[in-house]
Each structure stands twice: as structure tokens, then as C-alpha cells.
Write an enzyme that holds these catalytic residues in place. Structure first.
Site, PDB file in Angstrom:
ATOM      1  N   GLU A  41      -4.432  -4.938  -1.059  1.00 30.97           N
ATOM      2  CA  GLU A  41      -4.515  -5.105   0.188  1.00 30.97           C
ATOM      3  C   GLU A  41      -5.906  -5.338   0.543  1.00 30.97           C
ATOM      4  O   GLU A  41      -6.868  -4.584   0.312  1.00 30.97           O
ATOM      5  CB  GLU A  41      -4.058  -3.780   0.854  1.00 30.97           C
ATOM      6  CG  GLU A  41      -4.493  -4.039   2.452  1.00 30.97           C
ATOM      7  CD  GLU A  41      -4.069  -2.678   3.361  1.00 30.97           C
ATOM      8  OE1 GLU A  41      -4.974  -2.533   4.464  1.00 30.97           O
ATOM      9  OE2 GLU A  41      -3.289  -1.907   2.909  1.00 30.97           O
ATOM     10  N   ARG A  45     -12.376  -6.611   6.592  1.00 33.78           N
ATOM     11  CA  ARG A  45     -13.697  -5.972   7.286  1.00 33.78           C
ATOM     12  C   ARG A  45     -14.839  -6.777   6.711  1.00 33.78           C
ATOM     13  O   ARG A  45     -16.194  -6.427   7.041  1.00 33.78           O
ATOM     14  CB  ARG A  45     -13.688  -4.814   6.950  1.00 33.78           C
ATOM     15  CG  ARG A  45     -12.617  -3.394   7.129  1.00 33.78           C
ATOM     16  CD  ARG A  45     -13.017  -2.139   7.211  1.00 33.78           C
ATOM     17  NE  ARG A  45     -13.186  -1.751   5.936  1.00 33.78           N
ATOM     18  CZ  ARG A  45     -12.286  -1.092   5.101  1.00 33.78           C
ATOM     19  NH1 ARG A  45     -11.100  -0.871   5.537  1.00 33.78           N
ATOM     20  NH2 ARG A  45     -12.370  -0.671   3.948  1.00 33.78           N
ATOM     21  N   THR A  69      -6.568  -4.699   7.631  1.00 30.84           N
ATOM     22  CA  THR A  69      -7.402  -4.728   8.765  1.00 30.84           C
ATOM     23  C   THR A  69      -7.549  -5.978   9.759  1.00 30.84           C
ATOM     24  O   THR A  69      -8.360  -6.214   9.976  1.00 30.84           O
ATOM     25  CB  THR A  69      -8.856  -4.052   8.456  1.00 30.84           C
ATOM     26  OG1 THR A  69      -8.700  -3.292   7.456  1.00 30.84           O
ATOM     27  CG2 THR A  69      -9.820  -3.717   9.527  1.00 30.84           C
ATOM     28  N   LYS A 129       2.936   0.929   8.576  1.00 29.49           N
ATOM     29  CA  LYS A 129       2.064   1.820   7.952  1.00 29.49           C
ATOM     30  C   LYS A 129       1.831   3.040   8.519  1.00 29.49           C
ATOM     31  O   LYS A 129       1.731   2.756  10.108  1.00 29.49           O
ATOM     32  CB  LYS A 129       0.675   0.901   8.043  1.00 29.49           C
ATOM     33  CG  LYS A 129      -0.524   1.471   7.393  1.00 29.49           C
ATOM     34  CD  LYS A 129      -1.753   0.654   7.753  1.00 29.49           C
ATOM     35  CE  LYS A 129      -3.077   1.085   7.061  1.00 29.49           C
ATOM     36  NZ  LYS A 129      -4.073   0.304   7.284  1.00 29.49           N
TER      37      LYS A 129
END
Length: 320
Positions: A41, A45, A69, A129
Site C-alpha cells: 500500500e 503522503r 492516504t 479499513k
């Protein structure tokens, strides 16, 4: 189950990575793959995330890639265009979630409450999630929620590590966990690829939990089986417990077959935490399985034989 979600489930542990440079992308993913974790994953960021996903997708097509993210529809579009197979967010944004679904993508929004989970499921998210997992009550919280949301499938990240990974994966509705313990940022910056490979393999081994279950010994008939069982029982000071087709010695460490069973000499049972994950990961290591031998109970796979004998013994995996 969607094929991508199925693969996430089989791999079990999804490394979460924040790349600092595109130059890190290929060597890190090769290290993960060599350690048995062909998935990542890649978080948005850092500025190079999109380029890293594209490069990995082009050069390592067997790597299962997710984008993490992801906060906006624009980021989601860039991630999917670069080759991400699924999109992960830290929180639940209905607009981003619906956008990904409308484009035919797989969205795993971050959720922390039953209300958020229910909304995401009703929008069509097959997996969601749970983040941050430990800070929000961990697996115990999900067990309570899962009693009501029985079709929920969770990927848990945030505080998951080598010590608690199996606490999470032991709960059937948790299909995978995400973590960084096998590829910490200092190891990535140092280019310690061999160490990352070793830690990835260790993570897989911990997850699988392989251990000897029992040894089965073939005998020609019931009389020979009884004689063999009594001899082992006397030698080891273990109890002998007759069954229908076999005789057990001790706490079932030995199974003496009343007639020849599978394997030239008998069979060896290897216990594991999850049959599906064990089959996937051992297959990656070159083990072949007799898929027709799979035993399923209540919709769950609980046992399977390997295709080849070892020293005259058939080997089968059994669910702990």
C-alpha cells in the site's frame, strides 16, 4: 469475493510504504516479494507516490498495489491511472468513496465506528479499513461490531505488529492487516534490502504458524495397528485411544491407521493458522497441492494434502 480482495486476504499482510524516492520503489518491492509479500500500500503522503506506483506496476506486474492516504478524487484518479488495484483512505469520505466505486475501482475507506462501517458497506465497499486499529479498541471492538455487521470484511492498520498480527487475523472477518514492521523507514533509507526480505519472510512465517500436528502410521490391519499403538504407548508412557479408523497415542501426536491410508508409510499433519493463506504462501515457495483433497466445513477450508510425498509420507495441512 472480488479477485483483488481475495488476493489481499490470501497474502494476509500488506506492507504500508511511504517512499521518499522513486529509486527506492523497485528494490524495496523486490525485497518484499523475495520475502513472500508481493503487495504494497503506497501512501500518497509523499510527492513521488504516483510515480512509484506507475514504475512498480510497469516493472513488477505481479506486485499487488494499493494506494493509501488517498484524500481526494483527484488523488484517486491519479493512483488508479498509475496502476493501483485498490484505494485506501484514512477516513470515510462518501464523495471519494462513491467516485472510486463509480469508476469501477475498489475502495477501502478508513472507518472507526459502526455507523461509518455500515454506510461504507451500503455504498458497495466489499472491504473496509479499520484505522487506527489499536487506538480504536483493536480486534475486541471488531468482534462486538461483527456480531451485528456479519458480512463486514476489515483490513486493519495502525498499531498492528509481529506480536499481535495473529490476534487480528484469527478473527475471520478480518481479511488482512497493514503494517510497516517488516519495512521500516530507516531500513528503506539505508537500502537494507536483505534485512527487509528476512523480516518479510519472518512476518509470513509468524502469520502462517506452521507446526507439527501429528504423525500417521499406516498398518496392514487392525491387529497390527493395535500392536503398534501399544508399543508406542508403552515406550512413551502415553495413553492409547482407539477410534473408528485409527488408534491415537497420547494427545493424538500419533495416529495409527487400521488399514493403509494416504502415503506409502503414512501421513504427517502440519497445523497452520489459516489454510487459504498457507496454500497461497507455500505455493509461492514451490509447494504443490492436491486441490481435489481440500476439506471444507461450514464454508471454511480446514485441510488439504500436498501433491507430493516426503520420504514416503503424505503431508497435509490442517486448521488449528
Amino acid at each position: 469475493m472480488n479477485p483483488v480482495i481475495q488476493r489481499v486476504y490470501e497474502i494476509g499482510i500488506i506492507p504500508v510504504i511511504a517512499f521518499n524516492s522513486v529509486d527506492e520503489a523497485i528494490p524495496l518491492c523486490k525485497a518484499l516479494m523475495d520475502g513472500g509479500l508481493p503487495a504494497a500500500e503506497v501512501t500518497f503522503r509523499t510527492a513521488c507516490a504516483e510515480e512509484c506506483i506507475r514504475k512498480i506496476h510497469e516493472e513488477l506486474p505481479d506486485m499487488l498495489l494499493g494506494a493509501g492516504t488517498v484524500l481526494t478524487t483527484e488523488q484517486a484518479d491519479r493512483a488508479m491511472d498509475a496502476g493501483a488495484s485498490f484505494i485506501v483512505a484514512p477516513g470515510f469520505d462518501p464523495i471519494v468513496t462513491q467516485h472510486v466505486i463509480d469508476k469501477g475501482g475498489i475502495m477501502m475507506p478508513g472507518t472507526a465506528t459502526a455507523g461509518e462501517m455500515q454506510q461504507a458497506m451500503n455504498m458497495g465497499c466489499e472491504a473496509i479499513k479499520f484505522f487506527p486499529a489499536e487506538a480504536n479498541g483493536g480486534v475486541d471492538k471488531l468482534k462486538n461490531i461483527g456480531a451485528a455487521l456479519k458480512t463486514a470484511k476489515w483490513m486493519c492498520t495502525g498499531g498492528v505488529n509481529a506480536k499481535n498480527v495473529n490476534n487480528y487475523l484469527a478473527y475471520p472477518q478480518i481479511i488482512a492487516v497493514g503494517g510497516t514492521w517488516m519495512c521500516k523507514s530507516d531500513k528503506i533509507k539505508a537500502g537494507a534490502w536483505d534485512e527487509i526480505t528476512a523480516m518479510s519472510k519472518e512476518a509470513v512465517d509468524v502469520m502462517l504458524g506452521l507446526e507439527l500436528g501429528h504423525i500417521g502410521i499406516n498398518c496392514a490391519d487392525e491387529a497390527e495397528a493395535a500392536k503398534t499403538a501399544e508399543a508406542l504407548g508403552a515406550l512413551l508412557s502415553k495413553a492409547v485411544k482407539p477410534g473408528n479408523s485409527s488408534i491415537f497415542v497420547g494427545s493424538k501426536e500419533f495416529e495409527i491407521m487400521k488399514k493403509p491410508g494416504r502415503g506409502t508409510h503414512g501421513h504427517i499433519a502440519v497445523k497452520c493458522n489459516n489454510i487459504d493463506r498457507a496454500v497461497y504462501h507455500l505455493s509461492q515457495r514451490g509447494v504443490k497441492f492436491d486441490m481435489d483433497s481440500m476439506v471444507t466445513k461450514d464454508g471454511k477450508n480446514i485441510a488439504i494434502y500436498m501433491a507430493d510425498e516426503v520420504a514416503g509420507f503424505a503431508i497435509h495441512l490442517v486448521q488449528k
